[in-house]
Design a protein around this motif. Structure first.
Motif, PDB file in Angstrom:
ATOM      1  N   VAL A  58      92.349  12.135  68.201  1.00 26.50           N
ATOM      2  CA  VAL A  58      91.147  12.433  68.337  1.00 26.50           C
ATOM      3  C   VAL A  58      90.306  11.547  69.063  1.00 26.50           C
ATOM      4  O   VAL A  58      89.273  11.896  69.543  1.00 26.50           O
ATOM      5  CB  VAL A  58      90.461  13.092  67.084  1.00 26.50           C
ATOM      6  N   ASP A  59      90.588  10.232  69.091  1.00 27.43           N
ATOM      7  CA  ASP A  59      89.755   9.179  69.499  1.00 27.43           C
ATOM      8  C   ASP A  59      90.340   8.451  70.811  1.00 27.43           C
ATOM      9  O   ASP A  59      89.839   7.447  71.293  1.00 27.43           O
ATOM     10  CB  ASP A  59      89.503   8.016  68.426  1.00 27.43           C
ATOM     11  N   ARG A  80      84.239  14.551  56.961  1.00 26.96           N
ATOM     12  CA  ARG A  80      84.092  14.405  58.654  1.00 26.96           C
ATOM     13  C   ARG A  80      85.815  14.775  58.849  1.00 26.96           C
ATOM     14  O   ARG A  80      85.789  15.304  59.947  1.00 26.96           O
ATOM     15  CB  ARG A  80      84.230  12.998  58.479  1.00 26.96           C
ATOM     16  N   ARG A  81      86.817  14.688  58.020  1.00 25.62           N
ATOM     17  CA  ARG A  81      88.008  14.936  58.383  1.00 25.62           C
ATOM     18  C   ARG A  81      88.239  16.698  58.716  1.00 25.62           C
ATOM     19  O   ARG A  81      88.846  17.086  59.401  1.00 25.62           O
ATOM     20  CB  ARG A  81      89.049  14.483  57.181  1.00 25.62           C
ATOM     21  N   TYR A  88      96.021  13.427  63.179  1.00 27.03           N
ATOM     22  CA  TYR A  88      96.269  14.876  62.762  1.00 27.03           C
ATOM     23  C   TYR A  88      97.706  15.423  63.385  1.00 27.03           C
ATOM     24  O   TYR A  88      98.103  14.837  64.451  1.00 27.03           O
ATOM     25  CB  TYR A  88      95.105  15.624  63.134  1.00 27.03           C
ATOM     26  N   GLU A 129      85.965  18.677  59.457  1.00 29.94           N
ATOM     27  CA  GLU A 129      85.320  18.966  60.402  1.00 29.94           C
ATOM     28  C   GLU A 129      86.072  18.824  61.771  1.00 29.94           C
ATOM     29  O   GLU A 129      86.169  19.557  62.659  1.00 29.94           O
ATOM     30  CB  GLU A 129      83.670  18.178  60.509  1.00 29.94           C
ATOM     31  N   GLN A 130      86.663  17.493  61.791  1.00 32.38           N
ATOM     32  CA  GLN A 130      87.581  17.234  62.801  1.00 32.38           C
ATOM     33  C   GLN A 130      88.826  18.214  63.197  1.00 32.38           C
ATOM     34  O   GLN A 130      89.268  18.802  64.074  1.00 32.38           O
ATOM     35  CB  GLN A 130      87.977  15.818  62.839  1.00 32.38           C
ATOM     36  N   GLN A 187      87.716  21.425  64.330  1.00 33.80           N
ATOM     37  CA  GLN A 187      87.426  21.213  65.790  1.00 33.80           C
ATOM     38  C   GLN A 187      88.900  21.550  66.303  1.00 33.80           C
ATOM     39  O   GLN A 187      88.847  22.171  67.530  1.00 33.80           O
ATOM     40  CB  GLN A 187      86.593  20.172  66.342  1.00 33.80           C
TER      41      GLN A 187
END
Length: 258
Positions: free
Chosen positions: A146-147, A64-65, A154, A67-68, A71
């Motif tokens: 990111v949220d 998941r990390r 990051y 993938e983020q 992106q």
């Protein structure tokens, strides 16, 4: 009136319990040995299945990390290429130059505390800046949230090569931004308040239960994602000149005489 001692009652209860736990009795329970065997079996089963569960969970989190991070890097690359394709950029709105070999650019030295890329309302520290007076230094990290909670998870390093400036502008007092250049983006995991040494080699995404981006030998943090691409202004004679120059680079300078 005298009170009867409780011993006869307790004795009757013990006798009844012993009769109910005789082998073959419908109400018989487990013996001590049977209980110990059951406990051992349960312990062995838990010891067998727990590590794969932890490994699968850690691997899912790492995926998941990664993938983020991908992106984030792809989004920044697309943003810069869009600026160049629209010819809507200056030296201050594209990354700072850092040499001629994009893959040889060194690791970041620290974090820019005045910039944060976030979807939330996080004050006047938004990236990219609206009216920048200078490009972001190539050796500084830009924090990324990111949220949308204004807490970065990051950090990314963005840089470019010197690029190609057409010959017609080579002698200008204020030459324009390059018509073609290479762009690099490295994305790292980030923990506020934690100082790290950073590397440039992309972290391995192998199956592991530990930090795949942390080199335990020197406490160096490697990027979760690294992207390099080419940005070129389209549809102009000068752009064609830069493309021709890229296809036929100048020969290297001769070595100095001993």
């Amino acid at each position: 009136m005298a009170t009867r001692p409780p011993y006869p009652l307790m004795l009757r209860m013990l006798l009844r319990s012993s009769r109910s736990h005789r082998p073959g009795s419908p109400d018989s329970g487990l013996t001590l040995l049977e209980s110990l065997v059951a406990i051992v079996i349960v312990a062995v089963t838990l010891a067998t299945i727990t590590p794969p569960i932890f490994l699968a969970t850690a691997t899912r989190i790492q995926s998941r990390r990664a993938e983020q991070a991908n992106q984030i890097a792809q989004g920044e690359v697309d943003r810069i290429r869009t600026l160049v394709e629209r010819q809507d950029y200056t030296l201050n709105t594209i990354p700072a130059a850092a040499g001629t070999d994009i893959q040889a650019v060194g690791a970041p030295g620290g974090v820019n505390p005045s910039l944060l890329m976030s979807a939330g309302q996080c004050g006047n520290t938004r990236y990219p800046p609206t009216n920048p007076t200078a490009p972001v230094a190539a050796d500084q990290l830009i924090r990324v949230d990111v949220d949308g909670d204004c807490t970065p998870e990051y950090a990314m390093q963005v840089f470019r090569t010197q690029g190609c400036i057409p010959n017609e502008f080579a002698s200008s007092v204020t030459p324009p931004a390059p018509f073609a250049f290479d762009v690099g983006v490295r994305v790292y995991s980030y923990t506020p308040g934690q100082n790290r040494n950073y590397g440039t080699q992309r972290a391995s995404l192998k199956l592991t239960g530990g930090r795949n981006d942390l080199n335990l030998n020197d406490n160096r943090l490697n990027p979760l994602q690294t992207l390099y691409t080419r940005a070129v202004r389209p549809n102009s004679r000068s752009s064609m000149e830069c493309a021709t120059r890229d296809a036929n680079p100048a020969p290297p300078s001769p070595a100095p005489s001993p």
